[in-house]
Design an enzyme around this catalytic site. Structure first.
Site, PDB file in Angstrom:
ATOM      1  N   GLY A  86      -6.440 -14.295 -59.222  1.00  0.00           N
ATOM      2  CA  GLY A  86      -7.388 -13.197 -59.087  1.00  0.00           C
ATOM      3  C   GLY A  86      -8.506 -13.334 -60.092  1.00  0.00           C
ATOM      4  O   GLY A  86      -8.531 -14.260 -60.909  1.00  0.00           O
TER       5      GLY A  86
ATOM      6  N   GLY B 220      -2.574 -14.554 -57.430  1.00  0.00           N
ATOM      7  CA  GLY B 220      -3.000 -13.981 -56.163  1.00  0.00           C
ATOM      8  C   GLY B 220      -2.832 -14.914 -54.986  1.00  0.00           C
ATOM      9  O   GLY B 220      -2.618 -14.468 -53.856  1.00  0.00           O
TER      10      GLY B 220
ATOM     11  N   GLU C 103       1.490 -15.588 -65.599  1.00  0.00           N
ATOM     12  CA  GLU C 103       0.906 -14.392 -66.198  1.00  0.00           C
ATOM     13  C   GLU C 103       1.433 -14.045 -67.589  1.00  0.00           C
ATOM     14  O   GLU C 103       0.721 -13.417 -68.386  1.00  0.00           O
ATOM     15  CB  GLU C 103       1.103 -13.203 -65.252  1.00  0.00           C
ATOM     16  CG  GLU C 103       0.263 -13.262 -63.980  1.00  0.00           C
ATOM     17  CD  GLU C 103       0.868 -14.118 -62.888  1.00  0.00           C
ATOM     18  OE1 GLU C 103       0.232 -14.271 -61.838  1.00  0.00           O
ATOM     19  OE2 GLU C 103       1.983 -14.653 -63.090  1.00  0.00           O
TER      20      GLU C 103
ATOM     21  N   ASP D  15       2.739 -10.424 -60.740  1.00  0.00           N
ATOM     22  CA  ASP D  15       2.612  -9.354 -59.749  1.00  0.00           C
ATOM     23  C   ASP D  15       2.519  -9.901 -58.328  1.00  0.00           C
ATOM     24  O   ASP D  15       3.181 -10.869 -57.997  1.00  0.00           O
ATOM     25  CB  ASP D  15       1.434  -8.441 -60.108  1.00  0.00           C
ATOM     26  CG  ASP D  15       0.086  -9.135 -60.024  1.00  0.00           C
ATOM     27  OD1 ASP D  15       0.026 -10.382 -60.116  1.00  0.00           O
ATOM     28  OD2 ASP D  15      -0.939  -8.437 -59.868  1.00  0.00           O
TER      29      ASP D  15
END
Length: 353
Positions: free
Chosen positions: A66, A114, A137, A145
């Site tokens: 992302g 992402g 992350e 996520d």
């Protein structure tokens, strides 16, 4: 509209093509909006039998994640832009997971963050020797996520816990061996796969025909390069305490285990504990939407956390790779520090409308 993601319908196939090559096709809010709109329209469109997502021909990567710089900038102010992005991205992830027709993701290149969310929740995930998967992350103070809380604990044993906490990278066929991808084929055959999908008549038995096409092109998945470490992964990464995991790895007589312990010590201690709690809670979630609401609670707060602001500075902006984490040690991260990320958001909870 945006030209960073292109959609079209041709021959009964809905095509989604990522087209932001200078950023390795990293997602931003307009891209998520276009993809989610297409999925909602195609879900009930009788002229769409299959959906395929890939990246523009002649460009590198599948999707590197992302827009991290935007998330940090937003987190340094009121966080609203970051939260709007998370909400749309997570709705998009849920739409992929629930999509009732075959969804083919061609993960030919870097597939991180992402990009994992765009692929791993679909029914067919194609890896090549150029695929590079990771959920990195914890190294920037964010968390794994885009549904990591759902799919990671559902991999074999504690494989998902290892991937979530260390950010370990899987290459090529290992991505399929782990269960992240469903099929493996050489990248030189990707044009052939696309051509056969383009020429096929999916109006009846789309899943069966797609299965035949994939079987004719994909290769047997070899044993994973990390297979010899499965026993250590399962024994060291069990339980609910990250400190115990590091201690188990440090106490092992394995050079690989020692390296994993050292790697964990470089990650954001707070985020390692948040990610561990996320994976454990995600394993208990009964629906994907329940998991995504949990992740939205974490993301809502994490974008404004000191470790995220500092981690992006050190790894992405200044590139000194010397983040000053706070707290600096796993042992100094309290249960209360972790609990606050999982607290309900009240009126701000994620909706899927």
């Amino acid at each position: 509209m945006t030209d960073t993601v292109l959609t079209r319908i041709q021959g009964g196939v809905g095509y989604i093509t990522l087209n932001r090559p200078k950023a390795l096709h990293a997602l931003n809010l307009p891209m998520c909006e276009v993809i989610l709109t297409a999925l909602r329209e195609w879900r009930d469109d009788p002229d769409v039998h299959v959906v395929m997502i890939d990246h523009a021909d002649g460009t590198r990567g599948f999707c590197a994640g992302g827009d991290i710089a935007m998330l940090r900038e937003s987190g340094m102010s009121d966080g609203r832009e970051a939260r709007a992005f998370f909400a749309e991205e997570y709705r998009m992830n849920a739409a992929i997971k629930a999509f009732p027709k075959p969804y083919v993701a061609i993960m030919d290149g870097v597939t991180m963050g992402g990009g994992v969310g765009l692929s791993v929740h679909g029914s067919y995930r194609i890896a090549t020797e150029r695929t590079l998967f990771a959920m990195p992350e914890t190294g920037i103070g964010l968390f794994p996520d885009v549904g990591g809380g759902w799919f990671l604990p559902r991999l074999r044993g504690e494989l998902g816990t290892w991937l979530a906490l260390t950010g370990a990278r899987l290459k090529g066929s290992d991505v399929a061996a782990a269960g992240v991808a469903t099929h493996f084929l050489p990248s030189e055959l990707v044009p052939n796969l696309k051509a056969q999908i383009l020429d096929a008549d999916f109006s009846a038995g789309a899943a069966e025909l797609l299965g035949v096409i994939l079987k004719s092109l994909t290769h047997t998945i070899p044993a994973a390069s990390y297979a010899e470490h499965h026993a250590l992964i399962d024994s060291a990464f069990r339980g609910d305490r990250a400190e115990d995991m590091v201690a188990a790895l440090e106490a092992s007589d394995s050079d690989w285990g020692q390296k994993q312990a050292a790697l964990l010590r470089t990650k954001s201690p707070e985020t390692v504990k948040v990610a561990l709690r996320q994976v454990r809670e995600g394993a208990r979630c009964e629906t994907f939407e329940e998991n995504m609401r949990m992740e939205y609670r974490i993301g809502w707060r994490k974008v404004q956390s000191p470790d995220f602001i500092e981690g992006v500075r050190a790894v992405i902006i200044d590139k000194d790779n010397a983040p000053a984490w706070s707290p600096a040690r796993l042992e100094d991260v309290s249960d209360a520090d972790v609990d606050r990320y999982f607290a309900p958001l009240g009126a701000d909870e994620l909706s899927f409308d």
